[in-house]
Design a protein around this motif. Structure first.
Motif, PDB file in Angstrom:
ATOM      1  N   PHE A 154       0.841  -1.205   0.000  1.00 53.14           N
ATOM      2  CA  PHE A 154       0.000   0.000   0.000  1.00 53.14           C
ATOM      3  C   PHE A 154       0.874   1.253   0.000  1.00 53.14           C
ATOM      4  CE2 PHE A 154      -1.905   3.430   2.498  1.00 53.14           C
ATOM      5  CZ  PHE A 154      -3.048   3.684   1.746  1.00 53.14           C
ATOM      6  N   GLU A 155       1.885   1.285   0.892  1.00 53.03           N
ATOM      7  CA  GLU A 155       2.762   2.458   0.969  1.00 53.03           C
ATOM      8  C   GLU A 155       3.521   2.673  -0.344  1.00 53.03           C
ATOM      9  OE1 GLU A 155       5.208   2.940   4.485  1.00 53.03           O
ATOM     10  OE2 GLU A 155       3.774   1.812   5.682  1.00 53.03           O
ATOM     11  N   GLN A 156       4.032   1.575  -0.907  1.00 56.65           N
ATOM     12  CA  GLN A 156       4.744   1.690  -2.187  1.00 56.65           C
ATOM     13  C   GLN A 156       3.855   2.304  -3.250  1.00 56.65           C
ATOM     14  OE1 GLN A 156       7.217  -1.761  -3.623  1.00 56.65           O
ATOM     15  NE2 GLN A 156       6.322  -2.710  -1.798  1.00 56.65           N
ATOM     16  N   ALA A 157       2.651   1.764  -3.368  1.00 59.06           N
ATOM     17  CA  ALA A 157       1.729   2.231  -4.412  1.00 59.06           C
ATOM     18  C   ALA A 157       1.408   3.710  -4.249  1.00 59.06           C
ATOM     19  CB  ALA A 157       0.444   1.401  -4.376  1.00 59.06           C
ATOM     20  N   VAL A 158       1.163   4.107  -3.010  1.00 52.96           N
ATOM     21  CA  VAL A 158       0.852   5.518  -2.742  1.00 52.96           C
ATOM     22  C   VAL A 158       2.037   6.407  -3.131  1.00 52.96           C
ATOM     23  CG1 VAL A 158       0.454   7.199  -0.895  1.00 52.96           C
ATOM     24  CG2 VAL A 158      -0.835   5.059  -0.926  1.00 52.96           C
ATOM     25  N   TYR A 159       3.247   5.983  -2.759  1.00 54.26           N
ATOM     26  CA  TYR A 159       4.431   6.789  -3.070  1.00 54.26           C
ATOM     27  C   TYR A 159       4.688   6.851  -4.574  1.00 54.26           C
ATOM     28  CZ  TYR A 159       5.435   6.531   1.956  1.00 54.26           C
ATOM     29  OH  TYR A 159       5.367   6.628   3.321  1.00 54.26           O
ATOM     30  N   TRP A 160       4.538   5.716  -5.274  1.00 51.64           N
ATOM     31  CA  TRP A 160       4.725   5.734  -6.731  1.00 51.64           C
ATOM     32  C   TRP A 160       3.693   6.651  -7.385  1.00 51.64           C
ATOM     33  CZ3 TRP A 160       9.187   4.766  -8.198  1.00 51.64           C
ATOM     34  CH2 TRP A 160       9.918   3.641  -7.829  1.00 51.64           C
ATOM     35  N   GLN A 161       2.485   6.632  -6.849  1.00 54.93           N
ATOM     36  CA  GLN A 161       1.430   7.477  -7.407  1.00 54.93           C
ATOM     37  C   GLN A 161       1.757   8.954  -7.190  1.00 54.93           C
ATOM     38  OE1 GLN A 161      -2.284   5.535  -6.819  1.00 54.93           O
ATOM     39  NE2 GLN A 161      -3.508   7.310  -7.375  1.00 54.93           N
ATOM     40  N   ARG A 162       2.253   9.275  -5.982  1.00 51.43           N
ATOM     41  CA  ARG A 162       2.643  10.666  -5.712  1.00 51.43           C
ATOM     42  C   ARG A 162       3.786  11.097  -6.629  1.00 51.43           C
ATOM     43  NH1 ARG A 162       3.037  10.943   0.885  1.00 51.43           N
ATOM     44  NH2 ARG A 162       0.875  10.372   1.358  1.00 51.43           N
TER      45      ARG A 162
END
Length: 385
Positions: free
Chosen positions: A276-284
């Motif tokens: 979840f954290e990875q996905a959020v950071y990649w999206q940002r």
């Protein structure tokens, strides 16, 4: 052996300063010394305890010998009792009195009697002439104050200790750090931690503590620099430390580095929270393809993350994939229908979009579904005309 040598020195010093034991006591003391040399300390103690004398110097001399022998036998209470009697008698020669009081203070400290140790140590440091074994007295004073929770005194004692140009630095700095933390002197604690790291840069807990304090005082970029420097220097940081570094990267506006840091953790490909954290950071970071790939992985472990994936696919115009993903979703049917309506509309398949919008409205009518039906019906009519 060190204590026995001190006994011999006491005898020699007495003669040198014109103070002599009575002949009877001198013979008994010599016999006790010989017994101790033969590892018969118990016999030496019994011999000395049996002595009766009215001379104050003799009494002080015997008390000191008994204190040392009891100390040698690890009978701390008896050692303290006799050393205290010897010191408080004021009969011992200056140098011998000083070394005896130091023994007494050290015994108080090692046995946890910190309140009793402190006045003895303070008396020792007031001596006008420095003694060969005086190094470390201020450190012992700092230790006693630390155990008593007297934090300001800890700091002042450590500062005085450093004025003696000592070789040992880690322990006093650690005491000072503990006191500063108790007093919530965060900025000063940061400086102390930096001093400790100059001595032992391999100590991971100090890097961690330094970064935490920097965050606490609002110096997040400094905290990033601290942990990233530790990593570059191959300090053994824990997974928790590295996750903290990732979160700090995100806080200072470096989401790509945050995502990379998370992706390198041990369970990065299986732990749903890390995914979840990875996905959020990649999206940002606007790394859309990487974000989509991680959302796909996360959705395999938690179905709720399919909606994060679907939302990003819609944003990136992957409409067919949206339709494939929503085809078999059973929960939230009205949401599914409205999502499919939007995807069909973007693909130009107006009638299918209208069908899905009407299905959503039948399941649960809303202003959004009504608005879509009205809009799509108009588009359909205009297209037919």
């Amino acid at each position: 052996m060190e204590r026995l040598i001190l006994i011999l020195l006491l005898m020699l010093s007495s003669l040198a300063h014109g103070k002599e034991l009575s002949q009877y006591i001198a013979i008994k003391a010599q016999k006790a010394y010989q017994l101790s040399q033969e590892e018969k300390t118990d016999e030496a103690i019994r011999l000395l305890k049996a002595i009766e004398t009215s001379r104050l110097y003799d009494q002080a001399y015997i008390s000191r010998m008994l204190g040392i022998f009891y100390w040698q036998e690890e009978q701390v209470s008896d050692a303290i009792l006799h050393l205290k009697a010897a010191v408080d008698s004021k009969q011992l020669l200056p140098d011998i009195a000083w070394s005896t009081e130091k023994m007494l203070a050290d015994l108080y400290l090692s046995s946890g009697q910190f309140t009793q140790a402190l006045p003895r140590y303070y008396s020792l440091v007031k001596t006008s002439e420095p003694k060969p074994d005086s190094e470390g007295l201020w450190l012992r004073i700092a230790q006693a104050h630390y155990q008593l929770g007297q934090w300001k005194s800890v700091i002042s004692s450590v500062n005085k200790y450093f004025k003696t140009s000592p070789k040992e630095r880690v322990q006093p700095l650690s005491l000072k750090l503990g006191a500063q933390l108790e007093l919530k002197k965060w900025d000063r604690a940061i400086l102390t931690l930096k001093s400790l790291l100059e001595i032992k840069p391999e100590k991971a807990s100090w890097w961690r503590q330094l970064a935490s304090l920097q965050v606490q005082v609002g110096k997040v970029r400094d905290a990033v620099d601290t942990l990233s420097l530790a990593k570059v220097n191959h300090v053994e940081l824990s997974q928790r430390d590295l996750r903290m570094l990732a979160q700090l990267y995100a806080q200072v506006g470096l989401p790509e580095k945050a995502a990379l840091e998370i992706s390198q953790l041990n369970d990065a490909s299986t732990d749903v929270k890390l995914l979840f954290e990875q996905a959020v950071y990649w999206q940002r970071a606007k790394e859309w393809d990487k974000a989509i790939a991680v959302w796909q992985s996360a959705s395999k472990y938690k179905s709720k993350y399919r909606w994060n994936l679907i939302g990003l696919l819609l944003q990136q115009q992957h409409y067919r994939e949206v339709l494939d993903l929503t085809k078999d979703i059973k929960k939230n049917p009205e949401r599914v229908a409205m999502t499919r309506a939007e995807a069909f509309y973007k693909l130009g398949e107006i009638n299918k979009a209208l069908h899905e919008a009407k299905r959503a409205d039948r399941i649960k009518s809303s202003k959004i579904s009504q608005r879509w039906i009205k809009f799509l019906s108009k588009v359909s009519r205009d297209t037919t005309v």
